[in-house]
Motif scaffolding. Sequence first.
Motif, PDB file in Angstrom:
ATOM      1  N   GLU A 159      11.267  11.169  -1.957  1.00  0.00           N
ATOM      2  CA  GLU A 159      11.380  10.941  -3.397  1.00  0.00           C
ATOM      3  C   GLU A 159      11.385  12.246  -4.175  1.00  0.00           C
ATOM      4  O   GLU A 159      12.161  12.429  -5.121  1.00  0.00           O
ATOM      5  CB  GLU A 159      10.226  10.052  -3.872  1.00  0.00           C
ATOM      6  CG  GLU A 159      10.302   8.598  -3.395  1.00  0.00           C
ATOM      7  CD  GLU A 159       9.835   8.462  -1.947  1.00  0.00           C
ATOM      8  OE1 GLU A 159       9.356   9.478  -1.389  1.00  0.00           O
ATOM      9  OE2 GLU A 159       9.951   7.355  -1.392  1.00  0.00           O
ATOM     10  N   SER A 160      10.492  13.194  -3.797  1.00  0.00           N
ATOM     11  CA  SER A 160      10.466  14.472  -4.501  1.00  0.00           C
ATOM     12  C   SER A 160      11.728  15.283  -4.261  1.00  0.00           C
ATOM     13  O   SER A 160      12.212  15.990  -5.149  1.00  0.00           O
ATOM     14  CB  SER A 160       9.229  15.274  -4.082  1.00  0.00           C
ATOM     15  OG  SER A 160       9.266  15.556  -2.692  1.00  0.00           O
ATOM     16  N   MET A 161      12.299  15.199  -3.045  1.00  0.00           N
ATOM     17  CA  MET A 161      13.548  15.909  -2.768  1.00  0.00           C
ATOM     18  C   MET A 161      14.697  15.352  -3.599  1.00  0.00           C
ATOM     19  O   MET A 161      15.521  16.101  -4.137  1.00  0.00           O
ATOM     20  CB  MET A 161      13.870  15.830  -1.273  1.00  0.00           C
ATOM     21  CG  MET A 161      12.910  16.609  -0.381  1.00  0.00           C
ATOM     22  SD  MET A 161      13.300  16.417   1.363  1.00  0.00           S
ATOM     23  CE  MET A 161      14.937  17.109   1.424  1.00  0.00           C
ATOM     24  N   ASP A 162      14.764  14.013  -3.716  1.00  0.00           N
ATOM     25  CA  ASP A 162      15.834  13.414  -4.523  1.00  0.00           C
ATOM     26  C   ASP A 162      15.698  13.764  -6.002  1.00  0.00           C
ATOM     27  O   ASP A 162      16.704  13.939  -6.698  1.00  0.00           O
ATOM     28  CB  ASP A 162      15.808  11.886  -4.345  1.00  0.00           C
ATOM     29  CG  ASP A 162      16.156  11.470  -2.917  1.00  0.00           C
ATOM     30  OD1 ASP A 162      16.799  12.279  -2.213  1.00  0.00           O
ATOM     31  OD2 ASP A 162      15.769  10.354  -2.501  1.00  0.00           O
ATOM     32  N   ALA A 163      14.441  13.861  -6.463  1.00  0.00           N
ATOM     33  CA  ALA A 163      14.245  14.184  -7.869  1.00  0.00           C
ATOM     34  C   ALA A 163      14.654  15.612  -8.198  1.00  0.00           C
ATOM     35  O   ALA A 163      15.045  15.909  -9.330  1.00  0.00           O
ATOM     36  CB  ALA A 163      12.779  13.969  -8.248  1.00  0.00           C
ATOM     37  N   LEU A 164      14.562  16.508  -7.207  1.00  0.00           N
ATOM     38  CA  LEU A 164      14.899  17.924  -7.439  1.00  0.00           C
ATOM     39  C   LEU A 164      16.310  18.285  -7.018  1.00  0.00           C
ATOM     40  O   LEU A 164      16.700  19.447  -7.122  1.00  0.00           O
ATOM     41  CB  LEU A 164      13.901  18.817  -6.693  1.00  0.00           C
ATOM     42  CG  LEU A 164      12.440  18.718  -7.146  1.00  0.00           C
ATOM     43  CD1 LEU A 164      11.546  19.536  -6.225  1.00  0.00           C
ATOM     44  CD2 LEU A 164      12.282  19.183  -8.579  1.00  0.00           C
ATOM     45  N   LYS A 179       0.836  -1.197   0.000  1.00  0.00           N
ATOM     46  CA  LYS A 179       0.000   0.000   0.000  1.00  0.00           C
ATOM     47  C   LYS A 179       0.873   1.250   0.000  1.00  0.00           C
ATOM     48  O   LYS A 179       1.834   1.359   0.772  1.00  0.00           O
ATOM     49  CB  LYS A 179      -0.908  -0.009   1.227  1.00  0.00           C
ATOM     50  CG  LYS A 179      -1.866   1.155   1.273  1.00  0.00           C
ATOM     51  CD  LYS A 179      -2.764   1.070   2.492  1.00  0.00           C
ATOM     52  CE  LYS A 179      -3.728   2.252   2.526  1.00  0.00           C
ATOM     53  NZ  LYS A 179      -4.607   2.187   3.726  1.00  0.00           N
ATOM     54  N   GLN A 180       0.552   2.189  -0.872  1.00  0.00           N
ATOM     55  CA  GLN A 180       1.297   3.421  -0.968  1.00  0.00           C
ATOM     56  C   GLN A 180       0.844   4.395   0.120  1.00  0.00           C
ATOM     57  O   GLN A 180      -0.346   4.480   0.439  1.00  0.00           O
ATOM     58  CB  GLN A 180       1.087   4.069  -2.351  1.00  0.00           C
ATOM     59  CG  GLN A 180       1.591   3.220  -3.504  1.00  0.00           C
ATOM     60  CD  GLN A 180       3.098   3.145  -3.535  1.00  0.00           C
ATOM     61  OE1 GLN A 180       3.787   4.039  -3.038  1.00  0.00           O
ATOM     62  NE2 GLN A 180       3.616   2.060  -4.085  1.00  0.00           N
ATOM     63  N   ASN A 181       1.809   5.105   0.677  1.00  0.00           N
ATOM     64  CA  ASN A 181       1.477   6.099   1.697  1.00  0.00           C
ATOM     65  C   ASN A 181       0.792   7.299   1.051  1.00  0.00           C
ATOM     66  O   ASN A 181       1.116   7.703  -0.063  1.00  0.00           O
ATOM     67  CB  ASN A 181       2.743   6.558   2.427  1.00  0.00           C
ATOM     68  CG  ASN A 181       3.378   5.437   3.230  1.00  0.00           C
ATOM     69  OD1 ASN A 181       2.674   4.551   3.744  1.00  0.00           O
ATOM     70  ND2 ASN A 181       4.713   5.461   3.341  1.00  0.00           N
ATOM     71  N   ARG A 182      -0.156   7.858   1.782  1.00  0.00           N
ATOM     72  CA  ARG A 182      -0.860   9.034   1.280  1.00  0.00           C
ATOM     73  C   ARG A 182       0.066  10.250   1.356  1.00  0.00           C
ATOM     74  O   ARG A 182       0.741  10.471   2.352  1.00  0.00           O
ATOM     75  CB  ARG A 182      -2.122   9.291   2.100  1.00  0.00           C
ATOM     76  CG  ARG A 182      -2.937  10.489   1.596  1.00  0.00           C
ATOM     77  CD  ARG A 182      -4.087  10.770   2.534  1.00  0.00           C
ATOM     78  NE  ARG A 182      -5.044   9.668   2.538  1.00  0.00           N
ATOM     79  CZ  ARG A 182      -6.041   9.540   1.672  1.00  0.00           C
ATOM     80  NH1 ARG A 182      -6.197  10.451   0.723  1.00  0.00           N
ATOM     81  NH2 ARG A 182      -6.869   8.535   1.741  1.00  0.00           N
ATOM     82  N   VAL A 183       0.082  11.022   0.262  1.00  0.00           N
ATOM     83  CA  VAL A 183       0.877  12.245   0.210  1.00  0.00           C
ATOM     84  C   VAL A 183      -0.086  13.414   0.261  1.00  0.00           C
ATOM     85  O   VAL A 183      -0.881  13.625  -0.659  1.00  0.00           O
ATOM     86  CB  VAL A 183       1.733  12.300  -1.079  1.00  0.00           C
ATOM     87  CG1 VAL A 183       2.530  13.597  -1.111  1.00  0.00           C
ATOM     88  CG2 VAL A 183       2.660  11.107  -1.148  1.00  0.00           C
ATOM     89  N   TRP A 184      -0.029  14.164   1.356  1.00  0.00           N
ATOM     90  CA  TRP A 184      -0.932  15.290   1.530  1.00  0.00           C
ATOM     91  C   TRP A 184      -0.433  16.487   0.721  1.00  0.00           C
ATOM     92  O   TRP A 184       0.754  16.589   0.397  1.00  0.00           O
ATOM     93  CB  TRP A 184      -1.039  15.673   2.999  1.00  0.00           C
ATOM     94  CG  TRP A 184      -1.584  14.557   3.855  1.00  0.00           C
ATOM     95  CD1 TRP A 184      -0.869  13.685   4.611  1.00  0.00           C
ATOM     96  CD2 TRP A 184      -2.955  14.202   3.994  1.00  0.00           C
ATOM     97  NE1 TRP A 184      -1.690  12.777   5.226  1.00  0.00           N
ATOM     98  CE2 TRP A 184      -3.000  13.079   4.864  1.00  0.00           C
ATOM     99  CE3 TRP A 184      -4.146  14.684   3.481  1.00  0.00           C
ATOM    100  CZ2 TRP A 184      -4.176  12.462   5.223  1.00  0.00           C
ATOM    101  CZ3 TRP A 184      -5.329  14.069   3.850  1.00  0.00           C
ATOM    102  CH2 TRP A 184      -5.340  12.968   4.703  1.00  0.00           C
ATOM    103  N   GLU A 185      -1.338  17.370   0.394  1.00  0.00           N
ATOM    104  CA  GLU A 185      -0.999  18.560  -0.392  1.00  0.00           C
ATOM    105  C   GLU A 185      -0.045  19.454   0.390  1.00  0.00           C
ATOM    106  O   GLU A 185      -0.273  19.764   1.562  1.00  0.00           O
ATOM    107  CB  GLU A 185      -2.272  19.339  -0.747  1.00  0.00           C
ATOM    108  CG  GLU A 185      -2.016  20.545  -1.641  1.00  0.00           C
ATOM    109  CD  GLU A 185      -3.298  21.263  -2.005  1.00  0.00           C
ATOM    110  OE1 GLU A 185      -3.198  22.298  -2.694  1.00  0.00           O
ATOM    111  OE2 GLU A 185      -4.382  20.798  -1.584  1.00  0.00           O
ATOM    112  N   GLY A 186       1.040  19.857  -0.257  1.00  0.00           N
ATOM    113  CA  GLY A 186       2.047  20.683   0.395  1.00  0.00           C
ATOM    114  C   GLY A 186       3.111  19.903   1.125  1.00  0.00           C
ATOM    115  O   GLY A 186       4.085  20.500   1.629  1.00  0.00           O
TER     116      GLY A 186
END
Length: 523
Positions: free
Chosen positions: A217-222, A205-212
């Motif tokens: 993963e997003s930090m590594d991509a940027l 099950k994937q963890n829910r990512v709340w808005e903001g």
Amino acid sequence: MLDGFTIATKGGVVLWSRDYAPIDGQPIDSLVQEVLIQGTRTDSKYVAGPYGLHWSFANELNVIFIAVYQKILQLPYIDDLLKHAKRHFVARFKDELQQLMDGDDDEFPDFSSFEDEFEQVLRAVEEREFRERKSRQNAPRRFEETKRFQTTAEGAKRELDEMVKAGETAALESKGKRSGKMRSWADKHGSDKESAKKGGKKKGKQNRVWEGQVTKESMDALDYSGDKTPEPAREISSLVDERSMGARTADGIYEVADVAERNGGDDSDGFVLLDDEELDESKSTATGGLFGMFKNLTSGRVLTAETLAEPMARMREHLANKNVAADIAAEICRSVAQSMVGVRVGGLQSIKALVEQSMERALTRILTPISSTDIIRDIAQARSQNRPYTMAFVGVNGVGKSTNLSKVCYWLLQNNKRVLIAACDTFRSGAVEQLRVHVRNLRALSTNQDVEIFERGYGKDSATIAKDAIAFGAANNFDVVLIDTAGRMQDNEPLMRALAKLVSVNSPDKILFVGEALVGNEA
């Protein structure tokens, strides 16, 4: 009531005229000047002051029939009057008109005897219109169209059938939505079961990512800090394709690449000559295209509006299928039909030549600019008045107004003009920063670096910013002020009012509409 009726040649010579009331001014002279000489209109209606004018041509004899009336009046019989008056006048004076057109008759013919016949025609069309209007007013409504019909048994049954039909449609739609949800649930869980049977590892099950929320993963991509090696500096010349640059004329005017090619340079990428075989093949298929619609008109008879109705309808449909705007297609067909009525043709080739000439005249009239296109001369004229030349760029969202503004600015810089860019797009985020980048690149690419940006941030009145920019440009000897505006759709009333205010307050010398093919007829 009809104020006057005039029959004249296309050259403006009056053959016969009858006035029923005093006519102020010269409305017929204005009609001849604008319609016959300049050819700026293709419809058969014209307004000159308080008067409305309808006209009809007899192309085979170079005669025009003009009816004058008060424009506030509704005279539905005008077209009928023009048709019958033209028919009677041509039938009575055909030989005199032919001699007048050929120049064989030394004396000017007398057409005064047409007055009694015209009165009879006018009285007949007015009486027929009166009878038709009276019959329309006295015609009773159908019983099915009244409210009383709904109170009858048949009316109630019809209304009930419509309600049942509407309810069944809504029930079927809701049932389809429920069945779609069930199928999607079954497909999802069925696929999980099949993957488990095959021995595949079930996805967690994937963890829910709340808005903001910022995830790892997003930090590594940027994160681009891994490579600390700076990019080596490159020369500006290596970033520019020299083949895309323009050339200077003998007068020292810088022209962009495509204009320079059209004036004598290499244009091999644009137009390719056909060899003899391809030319013969194109001729053989020409009859099946646009001109094939006129193949049934080669009997040598005189063309009339009735015989041209079907080819013009097919021609209008053909242009619409080729993505030509509906009003432009209609105007082209009107112009072609108007020039062909009354002409006697012998074969398809003569019709093809006539249609080509008519389309060329119509397209030239539509595409000819109504304002000057010599920008360099207009800039010099504006500078002689101690003011900068102003250009406003308008258009819908995302079509490239700021990008094309920078291209025009580069052309002006190559022609040694001082340019001020007014950042009047105070609505879109990043619009001012985009113009800053354009200014920085223009200074790097051009030897003439006399380009600046005038900005007041976001959320301000664009008309006031443009006015201040023009005043700043006049005080600091700028040659041109380029006004960048926010993109907007034509149905956005607040933004359209703001654009109208910008234009009315500052009166720019040139307004450029930036569009693209995807805009379509909305342009």
